[in-house]
Design a protein around this motif. Structure first.
Motif, PDB file in Angstrom:
ATOM      1  N   THR A  81       0.840  -1.194   0.000  1.00 17.19           N
ATOM      2  CA  THR A  81       0.000   0.000   0.000  1.00 17.19           C
ATOM      3  C   THR A  81       0.875   1.245   0.000  1.00 17.19           C
ATOM      4  O   THR A  81       2.061   1.202   0.379  1.00 17.19           O
ATOM      5  N   GLU A  82       0.292   2.361  -0.404  1.00 25.07           N
ATOM      6  CA  GLU A  82       1.028   3.617  -0.392  1.00 25.07           C
ATOM      7  C   GLU A  82       1.481   3.953   1.019  1.00 25.07           C
ATOM      8  O   GLU A  82       2.623   4.387   1.235  1.00 25.07           O
ATOM      9  N   ALA A  83       0.621   3.708   1.983  1.00 19.77           N
ATOM     10  CA  ALA A  83       0.962   4.016   3.372  1.00 19.77           C
ATOM     11  C   ALA A  83       2.173   3.206   3.843  1.00 19.77           C
ATOM     12  O   ALA A  83       3.041   3.725   4.551  1.00 19.77           O
ATOM     13  N   ALA A  84       2.252   1.942   3.421  1.00 19.83           N
ATOM     14  CA  ALA A  84       3.365   1.085   3.835  1.00 19.83           C
ATOM     15  C   ALA A  84       4.679   1.555   3.226  1.00 19.83           C
ATOM     16  O   ALA A  84       5.722   1.562   3.889  1.00 19.83           O
ATOM     17  N   VAL A  85       4.635   1.946   1.952  1.00 18.67           N
ATOM     18  CA  VAL A  85       5.850   2.429   1.288  1.00 18.67           C
ATOM     19  C   VAL A  85       6.309   3.738   1.923  1.00 18.67           C
ATOM     20  O   VAL A  85       7.504   3.935   2.191  1.00 18.67           O
ATOM     21  N   LEU A  86       5.366   4.643   2.163  1.00 17.24           N
ATOM     22  CA  LEU A  86       5.722   5.925   2.780  1.00 17.24           C
ATOM     23  C   LEU A  86       6.238   5.738   4.202  1.00 17.24           C
ATOM     24  O   LEU A  86       7.113   6.481   4.659  1.00 17.24           O
ATOM     25  N   GLU A  87       5.727   4.727   4.910  1.00 16.48           N
ATOM     26  CA  GLU A  87       6.188   4.463   6.274  1.00 16.48           C
ATOM     27  C   GLU A  87       7.665   4.090   6.299  1.00 16.48           C
ATOM     28  O   GLU A  87       8.397   4.460   7.219  1.00 16.48           O
TER      29      GLU A  87
END
Length: 259
Positions: free
Chosen positions: A170-176
């Motif tokens: 997910t985008e959130a996981a990559v940004l994290e």
């Protein structure tokens, strides 16, 4: 190999497994008396000294393996695994100044972490920006902090790949992965495609880290003015807040010199 041993008695012949070996009693200044044996390459050393050297070599190899594992986990490119502040070539005034800034930053990272203070290295390609940034990472990781290295184009593509229906993340996981570490090194800023989406993603990462008081080191081959145009003066201003510094790498590339 020279040792601290000294010859104490005459040479004798010792029979082992049907073979004759020349031996003599010697004295090690650290461990006392021992029996030395003559080998094709010379007399053997103190067995306890040999054991200590072998143990030290094992520790060195284990430490090297651990360091390489940490570098891989931090996603540092293999080419830069061995780049440290100690082996940076500071042969001109500009390189010396850049090394001093990098060393001071690494040595006082606890303070930089508390203040969220970052660094910007920009200017001529091939002048050691990535080397110094990875050197800082070595010291930061050894001190027990977390750090990650990211090439901006790769990071942008990783984020945009999450927009597919069959995306594995997910985008959130990559940004994290980019916002979580104590230190983030963003390399090759300005080499991405430069779309509005990429600028928005990059600005989002930098702002999230800024708000969380987490230091970022930004590397770019762009000149100062062009970097400001690429990122916006607000981002540059935030990066220099709290004592953050911009170092201009304006000397010739070292790569051609070694061709």
């Amino acid at each position: 190999m020279e040792t601290s041993a000294a010859r104490t008695t005459g040479m004798v012949l010792t029979t082992m497994a049907g073979f004759n070996f020349a031996t003599e009693e010697r004295h090690c200044s650290e461990h006392g008396a021992y029996t030395a044996m003559k080998t094709p390459v010379g007399w053997s050393d103190c067995t306890m000294c040999n054991a200590k050297r072998q143990q030290a070599e094992r520790f060195r190899l284990e430490a090297e393996a651990s360091r390489l594992t940490i570098m891989r986990q931090a996603e540092v490119p293999l080419r830069y695994h061995g780049k440290t502040l100690d082996n940076y070539d500071a042969s001109n005034e500009g390189q010396g100044r850049a090394l001093r800034v990098a060393t001071e930053y690494a040595d006082s990272f606890a303070t930089a972490r508390a203040a969220g203070r970052g660094l910007i290295f920009c200017g001529t390609p091939g002048t050691g920006k990535t080397h110094l940034a990875v050197g800082i990472m070595h010291q930061v990781l050894e001190a027990g902090y977390s750090a990650r290295f990211a090439v901006v184009l790769d990071a942008m593509q990783a984020v945009k790949s999450t927009y597919r229906r069959d995306a594995a993340s997910t985008e959130a996981a990559v940004l994290e992965k980019l916002t979580a570490p104590d230190l983030l090194v963003l390399d090759e800023i300005g080499n991405q495609y430069g779309s509005d989406t990429e600028r928005m993603i990059l600005t989002n990462v930098i702002n999230n880290r800024y708000n969380a008081m987490k230091p970022t080191i930004m590397l770019s081959n762009l000149a100062k003015d062009k970097l400001g145009a690429e990122l916006g003066e607000r981002v540059i201003d935030r990066m220099r807040e709290g004592g953050g510094r911009m170092v201009i790498f304006d000397w010739d590339s070292h790569r051609g010199a070694h061709a």
